[in-house]
Scaffold this motif. Sequence first.
Motif, PDB file in Angstrom:
ATOM      1  N   PRO A  23     -11.141  -7.416 -44.380  1.00  0.00           N
ATOM      2  CA  PRO A  23     -10.958  -6.078 -44.960  1.00  0.00           C
ATOM      3  C   PRO A  23     -10.077  -6.064 -46.201  1.00  0.00           C
ATOM      4  O   PRO A  23     -10.151  -5.117 -46.992  1.00  0.00           O
ATOM      5  N   LEU A  24      -9.237  -7.079 -46.383  1.00  0.00           N
ATOM      6  CA  LEU A  24      -8.421  -7.152 -47.586  1.00  0.00           C
ATOM      7  C   LEU A  24      -9.213  -7.687 -48.767  1.00  0.00           C
ATOM      8  O   LEU A  24      -8.778  -7.566 -49.919  1.00  0.00           O
ATOM      9  N   LEU A  25     -10.366  -8.306 -48.493  1.00  0.00           N
ATOM     10  CA  LEU A  25     -11.233  -8.868 -49.532  1.00  0.00           C
ATOM     11  C   LEU A  25     -12.672  -8.457 -49.252  1.00  0.00           C
ATOM     12  O   LEU A  25     -13.491  -9.271 -48.836  1.00  0.00           O
ATOM     13  N   PRO A  26     -13.027  -7.187 -49.452  1.00  0.00           N
ATOM     14  CA  PRO A  26     -14.378  -6.741 -49.100  1.00  0.00           C
ATOM     15  C   PRO A  26     -15.478  -7.473 -49.852  1.00  0.00           C
ATOM     16  O   PRO A  26     -16.611  -7.531 -49.380  1.00  0.00           O
ATOM     17  N   ASN A  27     -15.159  -8.055 -51.027  1.00  0.00           N
ATOM     18  CA  ASN A  27     -16.149  -8.820 -51.778  1.00  0.00           C
ATOM     19  C   ASN A  27     -15.860 -10.306 -51.756  1.00  0.00           C
ATOM     20  O   ASN A  27     -16.415 -11.059 -52.558  1.00  0.00           O
ATOM     21  N   GLY A  28     -15.011 -10.740 -50.835  1.00  0.00           N
ATOM     22  CA  GLY A  28     -14.658 -12.148 -50.768  1.00  0.00           C
ATOM     23  C   GLY A  28     -13.616 -12.520 -51.802  1.00  0.00           C
ATOM     24  O   GLY A  28     -13.209 -11.709 -52.637  1.00  0.00           O
ATOM     25  N   LEU A  29     -13.168 -13.765 -51.764  1.00  0.00           N
ATOM     26  CA  LEU A  29     -12.195 -14.223 -52.743  1.00  0.00           C
ATOM     27  C   LEU A  29     -12.825 -14.298 -54.123  1.00  0.00           C
ATOM     28  O   LEU A  29     -12.186 -13.985 -55.143  1.00  0.00           O
ATOM     29  N   CYS A  30     -14.082 -14.722 -54.180  1.00  0.00           N
ATOM     30  CA  CYS A  30     -14.776 -14.886 -55.454  1.00  0.00           C
ATOM     31  C   CYS A  30     -16.260 -15.060 -55.170  1.00  0.00           C
ATOM     32  O   CYS A  30     -16.630 -15.730 -54.200  1.00  0.00           O
ATOM     33  N   GLN A  31     -17.101 -14.471 -55.990  1.00  0.00           N
ATOM     34  CA  GLN A  31     -18.547 -14.691 -55.864  1.00  0.00           C
ATOM     35  C   GLN A  31     -18.887 -15.982 -56.602  1.00  0.00           C
ATOM     36  O   GLN A  31     -19.602 -16.000 -57.605  1.00  0.00           O
ATOM     37  N   CYS A  32     -18.368 -17.087 -56.080  1.00  0.00           N
ATOM     38  CA  CYS A  32     -18.415 -18.370 -56.771  1.00  0.00           C
ATOM     39  C   CYS A  32     -19.480 -19.286 -56.182  1.00  0.00           C
ATOM     40  O   CYS A  32     -19.783 -19.220 -54.988  1.00  0.00           O
ATOM     41  N   ASN A  37     -10.145 -12.805 -57.186  1.00  0.00           N
ATOM     42  CA  ASN A  37      -9.125 -12.236 -56.316  1.00  0.00           C
ATOM     43  C   ASN A  37      -8.113 -13.287 -55.898  1.00  0.00           C
ATOM     44  O   ASN A  37      -8.371 -14.499 -56.003  1.00  0.00           O
ATOM     45  N   ALA A  38      -6.973 -12.811 -55.422  1.00  0.00           N
ATOM     46  CA  ALA A  38      -5.930 -13.652 -54.842  1.00  0.00           C
ATOM     47  C   ALA A  38      -5.699 -13.210 -53.406  1.00  0.00           C
ATOM     48  O   ALA A  38      -5.829 -12.029 -53.077  1.00  0.00           O
ATOM     49  N   GLU A  90     -15.947 -21.905 -63.108  1.00  0.00           N
ATOM     50  CA  GLU A  90     -15.075 -21.186 -62.176  1.00  0.00           C
ATOM     51  C   GLU A  90     -13.664 -21.754 -62.225  1.00  0.00           C
ATOM     52  O   GLU A  90     -13.434 -22.856 -62.751  1.00  0.00           O
ATOM     53  N   THR A  91     -12.736 -20.994 -61.673  1.00  0.00           N
ATOM     54  CA  THR A  91     -11.348 -21.426 -61.628  1.00  0.00           C
ATOM     55  C   THR A  91     -10.773 -21.122 -60.255  1.00  0.00           C
ATOM     56  O   THR A  91     -11.211 -20.187 -59.569  1.00  0.00           O
ATOM     57  N   GLY A  92      -9.827 -21.935 -59.813  1.00  0.00           N
ATOM     58  CA  GLY A  92      -9.187 -21.716 -58.524  1.00  0.00           C
ATOM     59  C   GLY A  92      -7.862 -22.428 -58.465  1.00  0.00           C
ATOM     60  O   GLY A  92      -7.626 -23.386 -59.209  1.00  0.00           O
ATOM     61  N   GLY A  93      -6.978 -21.964 -57.596  1.00  0.00           N
ATOM     62  CA  GLY A  93      -5.675 -22.607 -57.491  1.00  0.00           C
ATOM     63  C   GLY A  93      -4.782 -21.933 -56.486  1.00  0.00           C
ATOM     64  O   GLY A  93      -5.242 -21.155 -55.636  1.00  0.00           O
ATOM     65  N   THR A  94      -3.507 -22.228 -56.586  1.00  0.00           N
ATOM     66  CA  THR A  94      -2.508 -21.716 -55.664  1.00  0.00           C
ATOM     67  C   THR A  94      -1.392 -21.047 -56.439  1.00  0.00           C
ATOM     68  O   THR A  94      -1.175 -21.334 -57.623  1.00  0.00           O
ATOM     69  N   PHE A 125      -6.047 -18.407 -55.244  1.00  0.00           N
ATOM     70  CA  PHE A 125      -6.846 -17.502 -56.055  1.00  0.00           C
ATOM     71  C   PHE A 125      -8.123 -18.211 -56.468  1.00  0.00           C
ATOM     72  O   PHE A 125      -8.223 -19.442 -56.448  1.00  0.00           O
ATOM     73  N   ALA A 126      -9.117 -17.428 -56.880  1.00  0.00           N
ATOM     74  CA  ALA A 126     -10.367 -17.970 -57.412  1.00  0.00           C
ATOM     75  C   ALA A 126     -10.980 -16.935 -58.330  1.00  0.00           C
ATOM     76  O   ALA A 126     -10.798 -15.722 -58.140  1.00  0.00           O
TER      77      ALA A 126
END
Length: 907
Positions: free
Chosen positions: A738-747, A803-804, A881-885, A902-903
């Motif tokens: 519920p905190l990410l209704p679209n996921g972290l990333c549409q990657c 998102n993060a 794409e990008t991702g990390g901490t 994040f991504a």
Amino acid sequence: MPPAPRSLWLYSAAMAAAVSVSWSAAAQQVGVSSAVNPAAQSLKPGQTQKQLLVGENIVFNEHITTGADGQTQILFVDESAMSIGPNSDMTIDEFVYDPKTGTGTEALSATRGVFRYVGGKLSKATTPVTIKTPVATIGIRGGVFLLDLDGKGNLEVIFLYGKGLTITGLTGLVERITRPGFGVTIANGTMSSPSQAPKGRLASFIAALDGKAGSNGGSTNVPTDATVANSGISDTVSNNVVGSIQQSIQSQGGLQTQTFNNNLQTTLNLNTTESQGQPALNNSSTDNSSQNTGEPDNNQNNPPPPPILPPNRTNLSGGTTGVNTASDSSGFTGQLIPYSNASIQDGVFTANIGTNQITFNVAQGTGTIAGNGPIPTGPFTATAVITQDGTFFYADAALVSDPSKVGVIYGGTPVSQSAYANPSTPQFLAFSLQKDGVLQSPVPFITKQLGGGLANPDVSPMFLAVSPNTGFHTGSNPGSAYPKALQASLAINGTGPGQSSMLMVAAGNAFPTTGNPGQTTASPVLNGIAEGSYLANGTSPSTRINTAYLTGVDGVGNSFYGGNSIEGFALTPNNCCNSDGSQTPGLASATNTQTGATASYGFVQPALATTPPAIASGPQTQQTLTGFMGGTMTAYQNGTGTPYAVVGATTIATDPTNLQMLATMAGTDPFAQNNGTTVGLSYGSLTPGGTNARQGYINDNLFGSLESPGGAGSSVNGNNAAPANLYMVNANAVPNNPLLPNGLCQCQYLQWGYWGGELDTNDSGGARADVAHINSWVAGIPTSPTDIGNLITMGATASYAGNAFGAVNSNGANYLASGAFTQSYNFGTQTGTVAVNNFDGRNFSGSVTGTRSGPAFAGTLSGTNLSGNTLGSFFGPNAAETGGTFAVKSTTGLPYVAAGVFAGKKN
């Protein structure tokens, strides 16, 4: 000649014959209007709108509308049917069907109205039939459902029959319904969780879809009841509509008790169910026209339908478990007791438990469960289910004299040895885990008090991957790729310090067994571990949950039931070895991570075969994903808990030959709290056969694992963890956050997921426990140095959005939070910026710098009363794409620390 009582459903023998002609002569033709009431209009491509008549051809891209008195039914060439009620609007967007193979695609769209869809051959294929509405997309596999769309953004969907219904909202939220008579609603953009349809709601649907007496649908030759009965049209569409509607209505009303000979007897109808199983449907025919046309009979003068009897079965096996108090959070704590000499004859099940016999009806009727031992003498009432083919059943029984006392009985036809043969290609199975009869938790392996009572949990099926190298039980060398199992559950309720959350991950293997009494051939047993964590609120210590489980083995060595395929089984706790070599009793344990206090409980959870979602049948390849991890942990030592952030690197490697995986995480405290704590986490193993029933590699997109065997590779500050109790899973298993209704990333080139657990070590200060509740990781295929070099040469620039997600400790309160992530980057100068907005109501950003040697970048972060740092990488071709901490902490005021991942995807 009197008019037909429901003249909407006007069929003729000629029209029925037209359905069966070769459809290749009309490439655009997809069906026929098999029933019409006037005020139904049709608009074919390139033509003008006109009234729709009975027997008229329906073509691809045809637009159908009805007025206040209009109704129609479309019979498609794959033998599916769509009933359309008044004030409705529908378009046939796509219809491709190969009658030789029974494959193709069917996609419809609706903007308003009342509809009933009855699945045909296409809905039973691998691609579900979809109906798109302005607020959600509905997908159905081999079943029946009702749809009400008011044209103002409000929608109601009720599932009647089949393997399952999927509703995907505009936000990406997905709800799956497998219980007949249950549905979801969407109002003001918000989708409800599945719940039982209100009483009388099915009747109102039927009233809207029924024909009007005296209407003729535009036909000059009104067919009689006999014409309809003799046309054969009822065999063209699903003849299970009647049974499915009856079953759903019955499930709303509950089971009825009757009195015979002054003794209380109860209806034990295994076809009328409160569970997620498939009902056994009535395939008998009657002379009643409403039965023949697929419509339920509303004529009170007609006799009731005959009892729905499962097929006669002999040589059944299974077991029962002892009676316990339904409100007892300790669940079923007794051992499974096998029964013998079991059979189903004419709808009556009988079996022996020792010298006692149990008998009850598995069809509509009355019966008792009697006997001593696991089932005390006396009549029982039951809520139960039997699979459509009658090869597996389970029943939760309650003592009539004391309904708080409950027991469970399950079993069926053992799976044949031929069904365990090695498949020619990888095989993917899925099973829906049902509620335990005592605990009644919607979430497997836990009680309502331990997170099962949280609203809207995302509960995956139990997935099984079966390798063509080994199958279920052939081969005995350590490298055999025994089937792997995975199941996960996630719930997050609320935000901030009052938030409650839960994560459970179950993994396991199916191993061959022999040597049980009466067993003559090797039969598989599913054996595994489930671990997770529950946080009642931000200020409470988390509860660590752990249990070994296995499929209950009956008196002749069987664990799986279903005849020619696995249709069902039951999971119970198992005595098993912990990672430190100690034995866990046959109960689940829940441990307070702060005090160490432990409670134990048992469970018996039936599992029913269901259609695997698309994610379950992905590719299995040898791959290595690299990326990042982040989160918060708490170090408990000498009665004191000290929170700290942890960020670092993640590597995930897979072995498709042996269906194994190894994930490693190495993190440090970026703020040098707790003397600069370092942690090492190791999940699974790539050693052939070295699974220890603790990993669930299903495919490249669906996997999870528990700690490596013996806790190998897990440590705190260089001290080996003994034991290590860890869990990790990718978010594809539980996508509804519920905190990410679209996921972290549409990657496309990144995956992400969750991790947590407890590491027990010893250092100079004594025994220490480092606890993580729910943290996160992100990993994928990094952009190649060659691509990075080319982007640098071109002086390319890019921006990313995603998102993060991370864990927070705010003045001692632990919870999860998310925010929007953006990044801009100049590859020519290898500099850029990153920003996270509205993460727990806070914003922070900073500059990052990359290197010519690869795709990595790093930098610092700052915000109002915040400072921190970030580490990341580009992924996919040309840095798609990008991702990390990231990690931040407070610079003034109350202590605050947060860390996560994040991504983002290139804009």
